[in-house]
Design a protein around this motif. Structure first.
Motif, short mmCIF file in Angstrom:
data_model
loop_
_atom_site.label_atom_id
_atom_site.label_comp_id
_atom_site.label_asym_id
_atom_site.label_seq_id
_atom_site.Cartn_x
_atom_site.Cartn_y
_atom_site.Cartn_z
N ILE A 50 0.80 -0.99 -0.06
CA ILE A 50 -0.06 0.10 -0.01
C ILE A 50 0.86 1.18 -0.02
CG2 ILE A 50 -1.63 1.27 1.14
CD1 ILE A 50 -2.69 -1.31 0.03
N ASP A 51 0.77 2.10 -0.86
CA ASP A 51 1.54 3.55 -0.91
C ASP A 51 1.25 4.23 0.32
OD1 ASP A 51 -1.07 4.10 -1.46
OD2 ASP A 51 -0.43 5.63 -3.20
N THR A 52 0.27 4.31 0.97
CA THR A 52 0.08 5.20 1.94
C THR A 52 -1.04 4.66 3.03
OG1 THR A 52 0.56 7.25 0.76
CG2 THR A 52 -0.23 7.65 3.01
N LEU A 53 -0.80 4.47 4.19
CA LEU A 53 -1.60 3.81 5.08
C LEU A 53 -1.74 4.67 6.38
CD1 LEU A 53 -3.48 1.34 5.55
CD2 LEU A 53 -1.77 0.20 6.65
N TYR A 54 -2.98 5.07 6.67
CA TYR A 54 -2.95 5.75 8.02
C TYR A 54 -3.82 4.52 8.90
CZ TYR A 54 -1.76 9.89 5.85
OH TYR A 54 -1.10 10.99 5.15
N VAL A 55 -3.51 4.36 10.15
CA VAL A 55 -4.23 3.28 11.14
C VAL A 55 -4.46 4.14 12.42
CG1 VAL A 55 -3.88 1.32 12.26
CG2 VAL A 55 -3.07 1.39 10.06
N ALA A 56 -5.54 3.79 12.96
CA ALA A 56 -6.07 4.51 14.23
C ALA A 56 -6.72 3.23 15.09
CB ALA A 56 -6.91 5.68 14.27
N LYS A 69 1.30 7.44 10.11
CA LYS A 69 1.37 7.18 8.65
C LYS A 69 2.58 6.08 8.27
CE LYS A 69 2.50 9.56 4.55
NZ LYS A 69 2.93 10.97 3.79
N THR A 70 2.40 5.42 7.27
CA THR A 70 3.34 4.42 6.89
C THR A 70 3.28 4.69 5.33
OG1 THR A 70 2.01 2.39 7.10
CG2 THR A 70 3.61 2.98 8.87
N ALA A 71 4.46 4.50 4.70
CA ALA A 71 4.31 4.61 2.93
C ALA A 71 5.12 3.26 2.57
CB ALA A 71 5.15 5.89 2.86
N SER A 75 3.25 -4.95 5.03
CA SER A 75 2.55 -5.40 6.33
C SER A 75 2.76 -4.47 7.51
CB SER A 75 3.21 -6.77 7.03
OG SER A 75 4.48 -6.68 7.31
N ARG A 76 1.96 -4.60 8.61
CA ARG A 76 1.94 -3.48 9.57
C ARG A 76 1.71 -4.36 11.05
NH1 ARG A 76 0.61 2.03 10.69
NH2 ARG A 76 1.52 2.40 12.75
N LEU A 77 2.28 -4.08 11.95
CA LEU A 77 2.19 -4.46 13.23
C LEU A 77 1.05 -3.68 14.23
CD1 LEU A 77 5.49 -5.77 14.26
CD2 LEU A 77 3.68 -7.26 13.66
N ILE A 78 0.03 -4.02 14.74
CA ILE A 78 -1.18 -3.44 15.40
C ILE A 78 -1.07 -3.87 16.72
CG2 ILE A 78 -3.30 -2.50 15.47
CD1 ILE A 78 -2.24 -1.57 13.05
N ASN A 145 -5.56 -17.72 13.09
CA ASN A 145 -6.72 -17.26 13.98
C ASN A 145 -6.20 -17.35 15.39
OD1 ASN A 145 -6.62 -20.19 14.41
ND2 ASN A 145 -8.91 -20.43 14.56
N GLN A 146 -4.73 -17.35 15.62
CA GLN A 146 -4.17 -17.23 16.92
C GLN A 146 -2.87 -16.42 16.70
OE1 GLN A 146 -3.46 -20.92 18.28
NE2 GLN A 146 -1.84 -21.38 16.84
N ILE A 147 -2.67 -15.60 17.81
CA ILE A 147 -1.48 -14.58 17.78
C ILE A 147 -0.67 -15.06 18.95
CG2 ILE A 147 -0.61 -11.96 17.97
CD1 ILE A 147 -3.57 -11.51 17.07
N GLU A 148 0.42 -15.78 18.76
CA GLU A 148 1.44 -15.91 19.83
C GLU A 148 2.47 -15.43 19.72
OE1 GLU A 148 1.53 -20.38 19.78
OE2 GLU A 148 -0.23 -20.65 20.44
N ASN A 149 2.94 -15.08 18.48
CA ASN A 149 4.11 -14.04 18.27
C ASN A 149 3.82 -13.13 17.04
OD1 ASN A 149 4.57 -15.69 15.94
ND2 ASN A 149 5.94 -17.11 16.98
N GLU A 150 5.01 -12.20 16.72
CA GLU A 150 4.71 -11.40 15.48
C GLU A 150 5.33 -11.89 14.30
OE1 GLU A 150 6.36 -7.99 17.35
OE2 GLU A 150 4.84 -7.65 18.81
N ASP A 151 5.64 -13.22 14.00
CA ASP A 151 6.18 -13.47 12.78
C ASP A 151 5.44 -13.77 11.67
OD1 ASP A 151 8.64 -13.60 14.28
OD2 ASP A 151 8.76 -15.82 14.77
N LYS A 152 4.16 -14.32 11.74
CA LYS A 152 3.14 -14.34 10.92
C LYS A 152 2.11 -13.55 10.66
CE LYS A 152 4.22 -19.48 11.29
NZ LYS A 152 3.86 -20.95 11.68
N THR A 153 1.61 -13.53 9.49
CA THR A 153 0.50 -12.53 9.29
C THR A 153 -0.65 -13.25 9.63
OG1 THR A 153 1.71 -11.69 7.20
CG2 THR A 153 -0.60 -11.22 7.38
N ASN A 154 -1.61 -12.54 10.36
CA ASN A 154 -2.77 -12.99 11.08
C ASN A 154 -3.89 -12.71 9.99
OD1 ASN A 154 -1.04 -11.97 13.71
ND2 ASN A 154 -1.92 -13.98 13.79
#
Length: 159
Positions: A50-56, A69-71, A75-78, A145-154
């Motif tokens: 994605i060229d520009t992404l705003y997350v809240a 903002k990220t350009a 992927s993004r960590l939330i 469908n589970q989050i145990e670490n930040e390595d894989k895309t959920n």
């Protein structure tokens, strides 16, 4: 003078032996993991950037916390809520003054004790999504469908 030297020596030895071990600092990534989101094209279904992404994110206080903002991002960590709420609302937009999509992430949490320095971390299970406002984001896919670490895309957001 003899007692003064003994007092100084006792204080020095006390400070030397009172230093904690390596478990005082949670530096090995054992804290509560963040959710990793990826992006796909709605037409092709292939991963992309994605060229520009705003997350809240709404963490339960009723106000949105801007994560910035990220350009040119693939992927993004939330960070998700760490209280006992069963969901987190995420707001995504691609332009500063553009419309935003609201995505609700539903889950169940489990607390796991890590160490005295780290304390307790939350893991997230039974991950499901709801696209509340489908403006910029057309569809949401759950990949893991589970989050145990930040390595894989959920989840993947389809634009």
């Amino acid at each position: 003078m003899k007692y003064f030297k003994l007092l100084i020596l006792t204080c020095f030895l006390g400070m030397l032996f009172s230093c904690g071990g390596d478990d005082d600092i949670c530096e090995s990534g054992e804290g509560t993991p963040r959710m990793k989101i990826g992006f796909k094209s709605f037409e092709t279904g292939k991963p992309g950037t994605i060229d520009t992404l705003y997350v809240a994110v709404d963490y339960g206080s009723g106000t949105k916390v801007e994560l910035g903002k990220t350009a040119a991002v693939a992927s993004r960590l939330i960070p998700l809520r760490v209280d006992d709420a069963p969901y987190t609302d995420i707001y995504v937009k691609t332009r500063l003054k553009g419309t935003e999509s609201k995505v609700r992430i539903n889950y169940t949490t489990k607390a796991v004790y890590v160490s005295p320095g780290c304390g307790i971390k939350k893991t997230y299970e039974n991950l499901t999504t709801e696209l509340i406002t489908p403006t910029v984001v057309k569809k949401v896919e759950v990949d893991l469908n589970q989050i145990e670490n930040e390595d894989k895309t959920n989840i993947f957001l389809l634009f």
